[in-house]
Design a protein around this motif. Structure first.
Motif, short mmCIF file in Angstrom:
data_model
loop_
_atom_site.label_atom_id
_atom_site.label_comp_id
_atom_site.label_asym_id
_atom_site.label_seq_id
_atom_site.Cartn_x
_atom_site.Cartn_y
_atom_site.Cartn_z
N GLU A 95 -54.45 -12.03 -27.55
CA GLU A 95 -53.90 -11.14 -27.18
C GLU A 95 -53.42 -10.32 -27.93
O GLU A 95 -52.98 -9.34 -27.65
CB GLU A 95 -52.88 -12.38 -26.88
CG GLU A 95 -51.58 -11.48 -26.19
CD GLU A 95 -50.01 -12.74 -25.82
OE1 GLU A 95 -49.10 -12.19 -25.74
OE2 GLU A 95 -50.67 -13.86 -25.25
N GLN A 96 -53.88 -10.96 -29.50
CA GLN A 96 -53.18 -10.05 -30.88
C GLN A 96 -53.81 -8.43 -30.65
O GLN A 96 -53.61 -7.13 -30.51
CB GLN A 96 -52.93 -10.52 -31.45
CG GLN A 96 -51.94 -10.98 -31.59
CD GLN A 96 -50.86 -11.13 -32.63
OE1 GLN A 96 -51.05 -9.50 -33.24
NE2 GLN A 96 -49.76 -11.87 -33.25
N ALA A 97 -55.21 -9.29 -30.58
CA ALA A 97 -56.41 -8.00 -30.45
C ALA A 97 -56.08 -7.37 -29.34
O ALA A 97 -56.12 -5.37 -29.23
CB ALA A 97 -57.46 -8.80 -30.24
N ALA A 98 -56.14 -8.04 -28.26
CA ALA A 98 -55.75 -6.32 -26.30
C ALA A 98 -54.29 -6.08 -26.80
O ALA A 98 -55.31 -4.58 -26.31
CB ALA A 98 -55.48 -6.92 -25.88
N ASP A 99 -53.50 -6.20 -27.78
CA ASP A 99 -52.27 -5.38 -27.88
C ASP A 99 -52.85 -4.51 -29.33
O ASP A 99 -52.50 -3.40 -28.87
CB ASP A 99 -51.12 -5.62 -28.61
CG ASP A 99 -50.39 -7.12 -27.77
OD1 ASP A 99 -50.85 -6.63 -26.04
OD2 ASP A 99 -49.98 -7.87 -27.81
N LEU A 100 -53.88 -4.14 -30.02
CA LEU A 100 -53.90 -3.34 -30.78
C LEU A 100 -54.91 -2.72 -29.79
O LEU A 100 -55.18 -1.61 -29.96
CB LEU A 100 -55.26 -4.32 -32.28
CG LEU A 100 -55.57 -3.28 -33.01
CD1 LEU A 100 -54.80 -2.85 -33.74
CD2 LEU A 100 -56.38 -3.84 -34.38
N ARG A 101 -55.63 -2.55 -29.42
CA ARG A 101 -56.71 -2.46 -28.51
C ARG A 101 -56.25 -1.44 -27.55
O ARG A 101 -56.31 -0.32 -27.64
CB ARG A 101 -57.40 -2.79 -27.33
CG ARG A 101 -58.90 -3.30 -28.27
CD ARG A 101 -59.16 -3.73 -27.32
NE ARG A 101 -60.74 -5.25 -27.78
CZ ARG A 101 -59.69 -6.40 -27.96
NH1 ARG A 101 -59.37 -5.72 -26.99
NH2 ARG A 101 -61.34 -7.09 -28.08
N ARG A 102 -54.73 -1.61 -27.06
CA ARG A 102 -53.98 -0.50 -26.90
C ARG A 102 -53.07 0.20 -26.89
O ARG A 102 -53.06 1.14 -26.76
CB ARG A 102 -52.72 -1.93 -25.56
CG ARG A 102 -53.48 -2.40 -24.18
CD ARG A 102 -51.97 -2.70 -23.29
NE ARG A 102 -51.45 -4.22 -24.17
CZ ARG A 102 -51.65 -5.32 -23.85
NH1 ARG A 102 -53.10 -5.75 -23.76
NH2 ARG A 102 -51.10 -6.31 -24.42
N ILE A 103 -52.64 -0.26 -28.23
CA ILE A 103 -51.70 0.71 -29.34
C ILE A 103 -53.08 1.59 -29.56
O ILE A 103 -52.62 3.42 -29.57
CB ILE A 103 -51.40 -0.10 -30.36
CG1 ILE A 103 -50.23 -0.85 -29.98
CG2 ILE A 103 -51.02 0.69 -31.83
CD1 ILE A 103 -49.73 -2.14 -31.27
N LEU A 104 -54.46 1.06 -30.20
CA LEU A 104 -55.00 2.30 -30.59
C LEU A 104 -55.86 3.59 -29.29
O LEU A 104 -55.65 4.35 -29.72
CB LEU A 104 -56.48 1.97 -30.88
CG LEU A 104 -56.64 0.75 -32.41
CD1 LEU A 104 -57.32 0.19 -32.40
CD2 LEU A 104 -55.76 1.70 -33.85
N ARG A 105 -55.59 2.97 -28.63
CA ARG A 105 -55.60 3.53 -27.25
C ARG A 105 -54.89 4.99 -27.17
O ARG A 105 -55.00 5.98 -26.19
CB ARG A 105 -56.72 2.69 -25.83
CG ARG A 105 -57.90 1.79 -26.07
CD ARG A 105 -58.25 1.44 -24.74
NE ARG A 105 -59.98 0.72 -24.97
CZ ARG A 105 -59.77 -0.24 -24.77
NH1 ARG A 105 -59.55 -1.07 -24.48
NH2 ARG A 105 -60.93 -0.96 -25.02
N SER A 106 -53.41 4.38 -27.04
CA SER A 106 -52.41 5.56 -26.58
C SER A 106 -52.06 6.33 -27.61
O SER A 106 -51.42 7.37 -27.25
CB SER A 106 -50.90 4.93 -26.58
OG SER A 106 -50.81 4.02 -27.78
#
Length: 71
Positions: A59-70
């Motif tokens: 879940e944290q990794a998915a949050d990080l991916r979302r942040i990086l993509r934004s």
């Protein structure tokens, strides 16, 4: 090429990064507190452990991916 005086341990890669002052100050304070308590720690340790923590939690990794993509 690696300097003969300073070799990177096998399986590790050197990384240089720039941190905002506020984040650097926070990490430095945490490392200082750990060292005051007798724990050998460095800023590199904090960054490494934070990445390991995020990687271990999907879940944290998915949050990080979302942040990086934004960005």
């Amino acid at each position: 090429m690696t300097s003969p005086r300073r070799r990177t341990p096998p399986g590790r890669h050197k990384l240089t990064t720039y941190l905002p002052q506020q984040l650097y100050d926070w990490i430095a304070a945490e490392v200082g507190a750990a060292q005051d308590d007798g724990h050998p720690a460095s800023i590199a340790d904090v960054v490494r452990y934070a990445l390991e923590y995020v990687r271990a939690d999907p879940e944290q990794a998915a949050d990080l991916r979302r942040i990086l993509r934004s960005r």
